[in-house]
Design a protein around this motif. Structure first.
Motif, short mmCIF file in Angstrom:
data_model
loop_
_atom_site.label_atom_id
_atom_site.label_comp_id
_atom_site.label_asym_id
_atom_site.label_seq_id
_atom_site.Cartn_x
_atom_site.Cartn_y
_atom_site.Cartn_z
N GLN A 123 51.57 -38.62 26.87
CA GLN A 123 51.05 -39.16 28.04
C GLN A 123 51.14 -40.76 28.06
O GLN A 123 51.41 -41.44 28.78
CB GLN A 123 49.66 -38.83 28.38
N ASP A 124 50.80 -41.43 26.66
CA ASP A 124 50.78 -42.58 26.42
C ASP A 124 52.27 -43.18 26.63
O ASP A 124 52.59 -44.40 27.29
CB ASP A 124 50.27 -43.13 25.20
N GLN A 125 53.25 -42.38 26.07
CA GLN A 125 54.61 -42.78 26.19
C GLN A 125 55.28 -42.87 27.75
O GLN A 125 55.75 -43.67 28.18
CB GLN A 125 55.46 -41.80 25.32
N GLN A 126 54.74 -41.82 28.21
CA GLN A 126 55.19 -41.62 29.73
C GLN A 126 54.69 -43.12 30.61
O GLN A 126 55.08 -43.43 31.35
CB GLN A 126 54.57 -40.41 30.31
N LEU A 127 53.30 -43.23 30.16
CA LEU A 127 52.54 -44.53 30.70
C LEU A 127 53.48 -45.68 30.53
O LEU A 127 53.50 -46.59 31.60
CB LEU A 127 50.85 -44.58 30.26
N ARG A 128 53.74 -45.67 29.48
CA ARG A 128 54.62 -47.05 28.97
C ARG A 128 55.87 -47.16 29.83
O ARG A 128 56.23 -48.23 30.43
CB ARG A 128 54.91 -47.31 27.47
N GLN A 129 56.47 -46.10 29.70
CA GLN A 129 57.83 -45.73 30.68
C GLN A 129 57.34 -46.13 32.24
O GLN A 129 58.23 -46.88 32.80
CB GLN A 129 58.33 -44.41 30.44
N ILE A 153 50.27 -45.91 39.48
CA ILE A 153 49.51 -46.01 37.98
C ILE A 153 48.25 -45.25 37.80
O ILE A 153 47.97 -44.89 36.75
CB ILE A 153 49.99 -47.44 37.48
N GLN A 198 49.65 -38.65 23.09
CA GLN A 198 50.70 -39.43 22.71
C GLN A 198 52.09 -39.41 23.66
O GLN A 198 52.35 -40.40 24.04
CB GLN A 198 51.36 -39.00 21.30
N LEU A 236 55.00 -47.87 33.33
CA LEU A 236 54.77 -49.37 33.41
C LEU A 236 56.07 -50.22 33.32
O LEU A 236 56.14 -51.22 34.24
CB LEU A 236 53.68 -49.91 32.38
N MET A 237 56.98 -49.89 32.52
CA MET A 237 58.32 -50.66 32.37
C MET A 237 59.15 -50.54 33.66
O MET A 237 59.61 -51.33 34.24
CB MET A 237 59.18 -50.16 31.37
#
Length: 389
Positions: A74-80, A38, A72, A82-83
């Motif tokens: 990248q933030d979505q990929q980061l949330r994925q 991460i 946006q 992290l999940m």
């Protein structure tokens, strides 16, 4: 193992402690790997296109819009990510105990093999060795150390048995010489003084006592030497009844009451001579250490697995702690109890050795109301076909 002791696992098995340790290592390693992944991802997504005055305002706005879309995404990929990392940690938390237990089991398998092999080695087969064929490591060193210990134990046991047997044999020669000297002295012509006759009788009694002691030592040494070879199916009740018949005169002299309850269906596989000696010593002990008008209770019973021989006598209240040591050689319970084997102090020791040789045990129990209860437990054998007793 300080970490596991802090977790309150000191009293648990080593496999559980290793499992917890490996589980913690798996979880920490997985969490560290996900954290590094991460961090690298976040660092690589921080890049932006620098402002360049040579570009037109429309181009800059277009670049800014593209950057916003990239951020946006990248933030979505980061949330994925992290999940996914959270799911991976949950899965790791579930799987790590199984992995830890499996790894711990594989690591401890050589120790379990050594433990099982060591438990199968008894005093009767100290010649056996573990002989672990493995690379030279800590487990191999442990197995070799145990083999060395077994070798020293075997040498010590053999030396003890050989000494008892040799001493018993060698001491018979001077005893025979003493008896011969007494016979010569008493056979001289002329009247023999009464004091000389009394002294001769006393010396003969002492020599007989030493003879019985040597017989007991020799029997004990031979019994402890190993598994008997003359194995056969033996009716335990018959041995008891024969022993009672032989001692019927001694029982009648002191007017003992004998209550015998013998199950003819109880058979033992073993040496008839040794088992008969065991029963004889028990009955001798019960008769010799009784009081006039007393009683003896003898029982033979059994279940599917075990046969039990019970010999119980009345008398004074005995010290329970001392009774527990009566099976030791030469241990006596006061001047009125000399331990069996005709006063040699070896009777119950021989009983215990014979029982152990046949895979059984001896239990001595001081009765609360007075007297002694002796129980011998032996592996039971099937009744031979065509045998009534």
């Amino acid at each position: 193992m300080k970490g596991t002791s802090r977790l309150g696992l000191r009293g648990h098995g080593i496999r559980l402690r290793f499992t917890v340790l490996y589980m913690a290592l798996f979880l920490l390693s997985g969490a560290a790997l996900l954290g590094i992944t991460i961090a690298v991802f976040v660092r690589n997504t921080k890049a932006t296109v620098p402002f360049d005055g040579r570009r037109s305002p429309a181009a800059e706005r277009h670049i800014a819009a593209l950057q916003a879309q990239v951020h946006q995404l990248q933030d979505q990929q980061l949330r994925q990510l992290l999940m996914g990392a959270a799911v991976a940690l949950v899965v790791m938390a579930v799987v790590s105990p199984l992995l830890g237990r499996t790894v711990a089991g594989r690591m401890l398998r050589p120790l379990r093999t050594i433990t099982a092999a060591t438990r199968r080695i008894t005093a009767d087969d100290l010649h056996r060795r573990l002989a672990v064929a493995a690379p030279h490591d800590e487990v191999k060193d442990l197995a070799d150390t145990i083999d060395g210990l077994l070798e020293r134990l075997e040498a010590a046991f053999d030396a003890q048995r050989l000494f008892a047997a040799n001493a018993s044999h060698e001491l018979r020669t001077p005893l025979a010489t003493m008896r011969a000297a007494l016979d010569v002295a008493m056979a001289k012509p002329g009247p023999v003084p009464a004091s000389t006759t009394a002294l001769s009788d006393r010396l003969r009694a002492e020599l007989d006592q030493i003879d019985r002691l040597l017989d007991g030592l020799l029997t004990l040494a031979r019994t402890q030497h190993g598994t008997p070879q003359d194995l056969a199916e033996v009716p335990l009740a018959r041995l008891v009844s024969d022993a009672l018949d032989v001692r019927a005169a001694d029982v009648a002299v002191i007017e003992l009451t004998v209550d015998s309850r013998l199950d003819d269906r109880v058979w033992i596989r073993g040496s008839r001579a040794l088992l008969a000696l065991m029963v004889d010593n028990l009955i001798d002990n019960a008769v010799a250490h009784n009081h006039p008008g007393g009683w003896i209770r003898v029982g033979v019973a059994g279940d599917e697995a075990d046969a039990r021989l019970l010999v119980e006598t009345g008398g004074s209240v005995l010290d329970r702690e001392q009774v527990g040591r009566l099976a030791r050689p030469f241990h006596r319970l006061g001047v009125d109890r000399t331990g069996g084997a005709h006063g040699s102090g070896l009777g119950l020791s021989i009983v215990s050795a014979v029982a152990a040789t046949h895979g059984g045990s001896l239990d001595l129990h001081a009765r609360p109301e007075g007297g002694l209860r002796v129980t011998v437990t032996l592996p039971r054998s099937a009744v031979p076909a065509g045998s009534s007793r």
